[in-house]
Design a protein around this motif. Structure first.
Motif, PDB file in Angstrom:
ATOM      1  N   GLU A 370      74.989 -57.521   3.884  1.00 15.02           N
ATOM      2  CA  GLU A 370      76.096 -57.002   3.084  1.00 15.02           C
ATOM      3  C   GLU A 370      75.865 -55.523   2.790  1.00 15.02           C
ATOM      4  O   GLU A 370      74.761 -55.115   2.420  1.00 15.02           O
ATOM      5  CB  GLU A 370      76.215 -57.787   1.778  1.00 15.02           C
ATOM      6  N   PRO A 371      76.903 -54.687   2.934  1.00 20.50           N
ATOM      7  CA  PRO A 371      76.739 -53.243   2.738  1.00 20.50           C
ATOM      8  C   PRO A 371      76.402 -52.900   1.294  1.00 20.50           C
ATOM      9  O   PRO A 371      76.900 -53.526   0.352  1.00 20.50           O
ATOM     10  CB  PRO A 371      78.099 -52.674   3.140  1.00 20.50           C
ATOM     11  N   THR A 372      75.553 -51.900   1.116  1.00 21.13           N
ATOM     12  CA  THR A 372      75.123 -51.455  -0.208  1.00 21.13           C
ATOM     13  C   THR A 372      75.428 -49.970  -0.382  1.00 21.13           C
ATOM     14  O   THR A 372      75.880 -49.300   0.550  1.00 21.13           O
ATOM     15  CB  THR A 372      73.613 -51.671  -0.389  1.00 21.13           C
ATOM     16  N   VAL A 373      75.152 -49.465  -1.583  1.00 20.45           N
ATOM     17  CA  VAL A 373      75.334 -48.040  -1.862  1.00 20.45           C
ATOM     18  C   VAL A 373      74.473 -47.207  -0.913  1.00 20.45           C
ATOM     19  O   VAL A 373      74.910 -46.165  -0.403  1.00 20.45           O
ATOM     20  CB  VAL A 373      74.982 -47.738  -3.330  1.00 20.45           C
ATOM     21  N   THR A 374      73.257 -47.639  -0.663  1.00 18.66           N
ATOM     22  CA  THR A 374      72.378 -46.910   0.257  1.00 18.66           C
ATOM     23  C   THR A 374      72.968 -46.870   1.664  1.00 18.66           C
ATOM     24  O   THR A 374      72.951 -45.824   2.330  1.00 18.66           O
ATOM     25  CB  THR A 374      70.983 -47.560   0.282  1.00 18.66           C
TER      26      THR A 374
END
Length: 687
Positions: A370-374
């Motif tokens: 799942e995509p994160t802020v990083t």
């Protein structure tokens, strides 16, 4: 040599003070299954950098200061000990009734919160003490013994004792403690009057229950930490950070683990206070510590770090109140590892779920999907996949882009870069709201404050946050990427002593006031004498209110004791000023009532006042520019700079990116930044 280690949700930060006074910073990934492994790993990184064996490095150390989330994580995940509560007969519902209040006042579908200790493990003790300390009903020891005999069969692992008015006369609680030691030897227990002599029964009971439930776990953790450090070669003194922005010996932390609930976040404002004073010359700051999992916000106000007694574990009124004073820190689930998603309604959300250290963001290549802020920062070109953590971790830019496209861009109907920029914008707004919550509630205008950007992920959007708040300055200290660990090195060995005694200014009882102050001062002096450290001092404060008010505020005492009416008048003036600062109103016609008395004994851990990172090593091979995406601007060539190689007074104009082995600082278009003599980076975010 001194070591300060802060175990976060994603990274374990280490700051080392060399024998010659130089400070160096290191990071290792946190190991959730065994946090001590992460501590030892960070020390191994430091030893490798020094070119020595870890045992040799540790043998040089005189002290190690540890900040940990072990206690709070145990409570949140339900991994505390099975605890029993002994209460006065007729009053078993202290933890059930609480203090009233609802998180959503008009939502009656929310179930009533469960007590910290279930009613099935709450036992009534035949006894009663009056508010003046007289024994109304003697303690029935036979009944207590019979209750104690039942507990092992019920799987009880710890006991909390909270009796009515034990803060006035602790005889019955003390006797129950002796009976526990006699009939259940080795059973951890907490007596409420000894831990938290608070007038408010729910807070006293809650703190006793929480403390007792943590004792088995934290005792093992502290013992293991010390033993494994000794085995690794460390022979110095081990301290642990407390929720009150101080440190205590690890052994004492095991005895009163409730002090360790906010162990990590409490140190950030200590560092923030130092840097805002040293670098900017002001005494008010918003201190933000951005980690991989959480965004912690605290304040420095008038050179002081505000405390709160309204410390909740979880949502207010639904979670559990610690009943114990701690640094006022607001935490939200927003950080570099915060997961971005599109909900069923098609709205973009960021956090509070986090990828944490395991599996971590998608770009770490450890199984995250799942995509994160990083991941989004990498897609925007704000992070260099080959330079993350000084090149020790290589990021997978392609995997990050694919995750953002699959999970965000397609559902939102946006280009990949637009979706990634939207994630940063939402995360920024979440952080801004956390800052507004803590500042506005205390009468502080964030636009008139300096924003301290701390934590490894702070640089990604601190300029955006400062601009959104209207701050004139954002300060990123040279040790900002390990702000809490740096604060631990600046901290003091402390102990808090408290007492309850009612005194009112319209008929001031000089003898009572001075008796309680003298008793607290003697306890503080004894602590200082035994500490074996330098520059010991005692700070006195009271919990006071106007007559007929329900709640008290804490006011530092402007006098050492009350010799005459002039001393009382000085205290009254201090109370009026403090009340007006908090509530914007004063009532000079009202008498002031003192309910609680506090003495804080403190000893400095080090004489130094310079806390800057040591000179950088050989210059890196950064290119002059990197293509980076900014909302409203699109892709531009952002100038690249190495943090450690910036010259004092050198001014950068955004768009620019400043990189170090520990953090990346994004200077947005329209912003300016310059390096200070202390090594910090001062950013003017602009409008």
């Amino acid at each position: 040599m001194r070591f300060a280690v802060d175990t976060g949700g994603t990274f374990t930060d280490l700051v080392v003070e060399d024998d010659d006074g130089r400070l160096r910073m290191f990071k290792a990934q946190t190991t959730p299954h065994d946090p001590i492994v992460g501590v030892l790993d960070s020390l191994q990184v430091a030893a490798d950098a020094a070119g020595v064996a870890r045992a040799e490095l540790l043998s040089r150390g005189s002290m190690l200061i540890h900040g940990t989330t072990r206690a709070i994580n145990a409570i949140v995940t339900g991994n505390t000990a099975r605890t029993a509560l002994l209460a006065t007969q007729g009053h078993p519902d202290i933890l059930v009734l609480r203090e009233g209040g609802r998180h959503e006042a008009f939502n009656f579908n929310i179930p009533f919160p469960q007590p910290y200790v279930p009613r099935s493990l709450t036992f009534e003790v035949p006894e009663r003490i009056g508010p003046d300390g007289t024994i109304i009903t003697a303690l029935e020891e036979a009944a207590v013994i019979e209750t104690l005999r039942q507990l092992p069969a019920r799987g009880v692992e710890a006991i909390a004792v909270c009796l009515l008015w034990s803060i006035v006369n602790p005889a019955h609680e003390e006797r129950i403690g002796a009976l526990i030691e006699q009939h259940l030897p080795g059973m951890p227990f907490t007596l409420s009057h000894a831990l938290n002599p608070s007038l408010r029964e729910y807070r006293r009971a809650s703190s006793a229950a929480i403390d007792a439930s943590l004792k088995p776990l934290m005792s093992r953790y502290m013992r293991d930490l010390e033993a494994r450090l000794r085995d690794a070669g460390f022979g110095g003194r081990v301290f642990v950070v407390t929720s009150q922005a101080g440190v205590i010996d690890a052994a004492e932390g095991a005895e009163t683990p409730i002090h360790l609930i906010n162990s990590g976040p409490a140190m950030a404002p200590v560092a923030g206070r130092h840097y805002v004073t040293t670098d900017v010359g002001t005494d008010t700051a918003v201190v933000a510590d951005t980690g991989g999992t959480t965004y912690d916000v605290s304040l420095v106000r008038g050179g002081r770090i505000p405390w709160t007694r309204e410390t909740w574990i979880g949502t207010p009124y639904v979670g559990h109140m610690t009943g114990f004073p701690s640094v006022d820190v607001r935490s939200i689930g927003a950080g570099g590892g915060s997961i971005a998603a599109v909900d069923a309604g098609g709205l973009l959300t960021v956090g509070p779920r986090s990828a944490g250290a395991v599996p971590g963001p998608v770009c770490y290549g450890k199984g995250g999907t799942e995509p994160t802020v990083t991941d989004c920062s990498l897609v925007l070109g704000h992070l260099d996949p080959a330079h993350f953590l000084g090149g020790s971790v290589r990021l997978d830019a392609t995997a990050a882009r694919n995750a953002v496209e699959r999970g965000l861009a397609r559902p939102l109907g946006l280009a990949v870069e637009e979706a990634a920029a939207a994630v940063i914008a939402v995360a920024t707004e979440n952080m801004v709201q956390a800052i507004l919550d803590i500042t506005v509630n205390q009468g502080i205008d964030p636009a008139a404050s300096v924003l301290i950007g701390g934590g490894g992920a702070a640089g990604l959007n601190s300029t955006m946050i400062g601009r959104r708040l209207g701050c004139a300055a954002v300060l990123v200290p040279s040790l900002g990427a390990a702000l809490s660990a740096a604060g631990a090195l600046m901290s003091e060995l402390t102990q808090l002593y408290r007492a309850t005694r009612f005194v009112t200014t319209d008929a001031f009882d000089f003898a009572a006031a001075n008796d309680v102050l003298d008793a607290l001062r003697r306890r503080g002096e004894k602590f200082i004498a035994a500490a074996g450290l330098q520059d010991g001092r005692i700070e006195l404060a009271v919990e006071a209110r106007y007559a007929n008010q329900v709640w008290e505020i804490e006011v530092p005492l402007p006098v050492e004791g009350f010799a005459d009416a002039a001393d009382v008048d000085r205290f009254i003036a201090a109370f009026h000023a403090a009340h007006e600062a908090v509530f914007a109103i004063r009532d000079e016609a009202s008498p002031v009532e003192i309910v609680g008395w506090t003495a804080r004994a403190a000893c400095r851990l080090a004489a130094r006042s310079d806390f800057s990172l040591a000179d950088a090593g050989p210059a890196g091979a950064l290119p002059a520019v990197r293509r980076a995406y900014f909302s409203g601007t699109g892709f531009v060539d952002a100038a690249l700079h190495e943090f450690g190689r910036l010259t004092v007074g050198e001014t950068l104009c955004g768009p620019a990116i400043v990189e170090s082995p520990f953090t990346t600082i994004v200077v947005d278009p329209g912003a300016r930044a310059r390096r200070l003599a202390t090594g910090s980076l001062l950013i003017e975010p602009g409008k």
